[in-house]
Design an enzyme around this catalytic site. Structure first.
Site, short mmCIF file in Angstrom:
data_model
loop_
_atom_site.label_atom_id
_atom_site.label_comp_id
_atom_site.label_asym_id
_atom_site.label_seq_id
_atom_site.Cartn_x
_atom_site.Cartn_y
_atom_site.Cartn_z
CG HIS A 175 34.49 -1.13 51.07
ND1 HIS A 175 35.07 -2.23 51.66
CD2 HIS A 175 34.72 -0.09 51.90
CE1 HIS A 175 35.61 -1.86 52.82
NE2 HIS A 175 35.41 -0.56 52.99
CD GLN B 24 28.68 3.48 49.57
OE1 GLN B 24 28.14 2.55 50.16
NE2 GLN B 24 29.71 3.32 48.75
CD GLU C 281 41.13 0.91 53.23
OE1 GLU C 281 41.10 0.51 52.06
OE2 GLU C 281 40.14 1.44 53.78
N GLY D 246 39.88 1.95 40.44
CA GLY D 246 38.98 2.01 39.30
C GLY D 246 39.68 2.21 37.96
#
Ligand code: NDP
Ligand code: MG
Length: 330
Positions: free
Chosen positions: A107, A85, A194, A133
């Site tokens: 996020h 990103q 996670e 998704g």
């Protein structure tokens, strides 16, 4: 905690706005399709000539490169892999932000760890579905949705929260429920969850159980069923009604065996290790390690992926899943 449903959100603040979704992967395809079907004007940005570019075109989107898509947009949602990103933001998005635009994320990683530092004259918001998704897409087509977190980091226009709620409604999130949080809490709990429980903890627990049974001479097929396949059935019970529902549904023998033996697996030393992992998330050292890993060619990532792919449980599992007609092949 504030929570919101369909009646708390209006699509109006997004209607007529130009929306660009950067990245058409797991989250990207779901947000883009759901918003389009909610009546929004959506452009998709992808890598020219890639499979995702083609998929977005086939789904009827106008597809552009990131800079062009960002330049024309009022609302820009970045749905690229977290480690990419900043690179795309610096190269294609930063120079194309205009006063009053909204920059959105699913996020908080890049904002919280200050990889992306947007100008003060834009909104910065998050709409984070608490599910993959493909589930965001499937539940939407079934008339339902995946619960979402929303967060507002910068509210330049004074209605950033209405924009976040409209987005959550447009992708189906308010059908399930939306909870408001902040970038710090979303990012840190998501990374910890996670690592310690969902991806890291559960995978290692499954592999260790499988290895112990196979080492002791039991057929790998049985070990696979016991340690991996049945995990879903147990997790479904947690999902429906927590520990009580799980314990109600399994046999008394399983309930006693589990409650009396489980604490020997997850001990105080396991929890201490979890506390260390949480610290590494909070102080940014995990984020730094992961970005360094990605930017130096992902050697550890590739090795770990290979080890997992070649684990015996994967070989046995693939064979057995082929025999189970009810598991739809993807
Ligand atoms: P994916 O890896 O599924 O998709 C990323 C997309 O970005 C791909 O289509 C890829 O295209 C594209 N892409 C990669 N490099 C570039 C580039 N240089 N220029 C343009 N496009 C590029 O990402 P996710 O959907 O998993 O993650 C997106 C965000 O959503 C992240 O912030 C993540 O944390 C968050 N999130 C993800 C969840 C999930 O379940 N996956 C759940 C909740 C939040 P190509 O295929 O051509 O490389
Ligand atoms: Mg997550």
């Amino acid at each position: 905690m504030n929570s919101y449903y369909d009646n708390d959100a209006s699509l109006d603040v997004l209607k007529g706005k130009k929306i660009s979704i950067i990245g058409y992967g797991s989250q990207g395809h779901a947000h883009a399709l759901n918003l389009k079907e909610s009546g929004m004007d959506v452009t998709v940005a992808e890598q020219k000539g890639g499979d995702a570019w083609k998929a977005a075109e086939e789904a009827g989107f106008v597809v552009k490169e990131a800079a062009e898509a960002a330049a024309q947009a009022d609302v820009i949602m970045i749905l690229l892999p977290d480690q990419i990103q900043k690179i795309i933001y610096d190269k294609a998005i930063a120079a194309n932000l205009q006063e009053g635009n909204t920059l959105a994320f699913a996020h908080g990683f890049n904002i919280h760890f200050k990889q992306i530092v947007p100008p003060k004259n834009v909104n910065v918001i998050m709409i984070a579905p608490k599910g993959p998704g493909h589930l965001v897409r499937r539940t939407f087509t079934e008339g339902a949705g995946v619960p979402c977190l929303i967060a507002i980091e910068q509210d330049y226009t004074g209605n950033a929260k209405d924009v976040a709620l409209a987005w959550a409604k447009g992708i189906g999130g308010t059908r399930a429920g939306v909870i408001e949080t902040n970038f710090k809490n979303e990012t840190e709990t998501d990374l910890f969850g996670e690592q310690a429980v969902l991806c890291g903890g559960s995978a290692e627990l499954i592999k260790a159980g499988f290895e112990v049974l196979v080492e002791a001479g039991y057929p790998p097929e049985l070990a696979f069923f016991e340690c991996m396949h049945e995990m879903k059935l147990i997790v479904d019970l947690y999902y429906e009604g927590g520990l009580s529902r799980m314990n109600f549904s399994v046999s008394d023998t399983a309930e006693y065996g589990g409650m009396s033996r489980g604490p020997r697996i997850i001990t105080e030393s396991t929890k201490n290790e979890m506390r260390k992992m949480l610290k590494e998330v909070q102080d940014g050292s995990f984020a730094k390690e992961w970005l360094d890993e990605y930017n130096s060619g992902q050697k550890n990532m590739d090795r770990l992926r290979k080890e997992n792919r070649e684990h015996q449980i994967e070989v046995v599992g693939a064979k057995l899943r082929n025999m189970m007609s009810w598991i739809k092949k993807k």
